[in-house]
Scaffold this motif. Structure first.
Motif, PDB file in Angstrom:
ATOM      1  N   GLY A 119      47.193 -66.736 -12.150  1.00 14.07           N
ATOM      2  CA  GLY A 119      47.802 -66.843 -13.162  1.00 14.07           C
ATOM      3  C   GLY A 119      48.853 -65.921 -13.376  1.00 14.07           C
TER       4      GLY A 119
ATOM      5  N   GLY B 133      52.121 -66.258 -14.089  1.00 17.69           N
ATOM      6  CA  GLY B 133      53.038 -66.384 -15.143  1.00 17.69           C
ATOM      7  C   GLY B 133      54.443 -66.336 -14.523  1.00 17.69           C
TER       8      GLY B 133
ATOM      9  N   ASP C 218      50.014 -70.125 -10.392  1.00 20.70           N
ATOM     10  CA  ASP C 218      49.985 -70.432 -11.710  1.00 20.70           C
ATOM     11  C   ASP C 218      49.722 -71.972 -12.053  1.00 20.70           C
ATOM     12  OD1 ASP C 218      50.498 -68.569 -14.503  1.00 20.70           O
ATOM     13  OD2 ASP C 218      50.991 -70.676 -14.718  1.00 20.70           O
ATOM     14  N   ARG C 219      49.418 -72.457 -13.046  1.00 18.58           N
ATOM     15  CA  ARG C 219      49.511 -73.822 -13.475  1.00 18.58           C
ATOM     16  C   ARG C 219      50.709 -74.456 -13.891  1.00 18.58           C
ATOM     17  NH1 ARG C 219      44.256 -75.430 -17.271  1.00 18.58           N
ATOM     18  NH2 ARG C 219      45.268 -77.451 -16.725  1.00 18.58           N
ATOM     19  N   SER C 220      51.679 -73.364 -14.402  1.00 19.40           N
ATOM     20  CA  SER C 220      52.786 -73.931 -15.049  1.00 19.40           C
ATOM     21  C   SER C 220      53.915 -73.775 -13.640  1.00 19.40           C
ATOM     22  CB  SER C 220      53.269 -72.942 -16.058  1.00 19.40           C
ATOM     23  OG  SER C 220      54.549 -73.085 -16.236  1.00 19.40           O
TER      24      SER C 220
ATOM     25  N   LEU D 176      56.395 -70.553 -12.586  1.00 17.23           N
ATOM     26  CA  LEU D 176      56.468 -70.019 -11.272  1.00 17.23           C
ATOM     27  C   LEU D 176      57.911 -70.075 -10.920  1.00 17.23           C
ATOM     28  CD1 LEU D 176      53.677 -72.328  -9.800  1.00 17.23           C
ATOM     29  CD2 LEU D 176      53.763 -69.475  -9.749  1.00 17.23           C
TER      30      LEU D 176
ATOM     31  N   GLN E 248      51.278 -73.626  -7.112  1.00 21.82           N
ATOM     32  CA  GLN E 248      51.004 -74.100  -8.522  1.00 21.82           C
ATOM     33  C   GLN E 248      49.582 -74.628  -8.094  1.00 21.82           C
ATOM     34  OE1 GLN E 248      53.151 -77.430  -9.899  1.00 21.82           O
ATOM     35  NE2 GLN E 248      52.223 -77.473 -11.927  1.00 21.82           N
TER      36      GLN E 248
ATOM     37  N   ALA F 186      44.475 -60.614 -11.364  1.00 22.56           N
ATOM     38  CA  ALA F 186      44.585 -61.428 -12.512  1.00 22.56           C
ATOM     39  C   ALA F 186      44.757 -60.754 -13.671  1.00 22.56           C
ATOM     40  CB  ALA F 186      43.492 -62.578 -12.481  1.00 22.56           C
TER      41      ALA F 186
ATOM     42  N   LEU G  95      44.199 -63.764 -18.022  1.00 25.94           N
ATOM     43  CA  LEU G  95      43.964 -65.051 -17.711  1.00 25.94           C
ATOM     44  C   LEU G  95      42.677 -65.591 -18.370  1.00 25.94           C
ATOM     45  CD1 LEU G  95      44.240 -67.360 -15.322  1.00 25.94           C
ATOM     46  CD2 LEU G  95      43.061 -65.961 -13.937  1.00 25.94           C
TER      47      LEU G  95
END
Length: 258
Positions: free
Chosen positions: A38, A40, A62-64, A68, A82, A100, A103
């Motif tokens: 996470g 960011g 990170d999911r974004s 990233l 990702q 983390a 998160l």
């Protein structure tokens, strides 16, 4: 959290001081391989990379993809991946240290993320998770009930606002030993522009939660006057929990993580 709000928080002296503490809490050394879950926009990954030097590596997950991209710009040495904290795309025991921050409060299943972080940590490695307990935020001036409603309007929208309070139990349930708790209080007594901008952005959430707009406007006028007069104060508790591993969590009985 929008990038602008992340930047606002990272611009505060309290946040900058906290970020400098994390490498020590992780017991980070040159040559370590580190995962920032996470990550960011990569603010902390940048500091972790400086500690491990060119001998080590930092992976920012990170999911974004957009965040990233900012993380890669901030530190070209950090590897951006990702992925999902609940299903980390790494083999067991891959990293010396896993970190983390901010998160778990966003996740529907914080325990799954803790298990995954421990799974990818090598035997003898260390995991550090940091959450800000936003329910503990106190602000002066302001009517106590109104301030409490503003704070709760912002924490109630999170999936797990109390995740920081549960960290110690989650670590132990996941099989981590030598669990250490570091709780410290961030305080603001000046009109730091980044912190004030972040706090002002919380008013929109309070309005959306049904708090009277006029009450909010009057309170914010009081806050601004207090800042100008040097009478403003706010504080919030940050909870950092670290744990060490004697064996890979993936080898413990009952774990079916892949």
């Amino acid at each position: 959290m929008a990038l602008s709000r992340i930047e606002q928080l990272h611009g505060t002296p309290a946040e900058q001081a906290a970020v400098r503490r994390y490498p020590d809490l992780l017991q980070l050394k040159p040559g370590h391989d580190v995962l920032d879950v996470g990550a960011g926009a990569g603010h902390v990954a940048h500091h972790l990379a400086a500690r491990v030097t060119a001998r080590g590596t930092v992976c920012a997950l990170d999911r974004s993809a957009a965040l990233l991209a900012h993380a890669r710009q901030r530190n070209r040495r950090a590897l951006g991946v990702q992925g999902d904290a609940g299903a980390l795309p790494f083999p067991a025991g891959r990293f010396d240290r896993v970190f983390a921050r901010w998160l778990l409060l966003h996740l529907p299943d914080p325990f799954a993320a803790i298990r995954e972080m421990l799974r990818v940590t090598r035997s003898g490695g260390r995991v550090l998770v940091v959450e800000t307990d936003w329910d503990s935020l106190c602000i002066s001036p302001g009517d106590t009930d109104l301030v409490r409603r503003i704070v709760h309007a912002n924490t109630d929208r999170q999936a797990n606002a109390a995740s920081g309070r549960r960290l110690t139990a989650l670590f132990r349930q996941a099989g981590c030993r030598d669990v250490q708790v570091h709780a410290f209080v961030d305080h603001v007594s000046t009109g730091d522009p980044n912190w004030v901008a972040f706090l002002e952005s919380r008013l929109d959430v309070a309005r959306a939660a049904g708090i009277d707009a006029r009450d909010l406007a009057l309170w914010w006028e009081d806050v601004r006057r207090a800042i100008d007069a040097g009478e403003f104060f706010a504080c919030v508790t940050r909870i950092a929990v670290a744990g060490a591993l004697t064996e890979s969590v993936s080898d413990q009985p009952g774990n079916t993580s892949s």
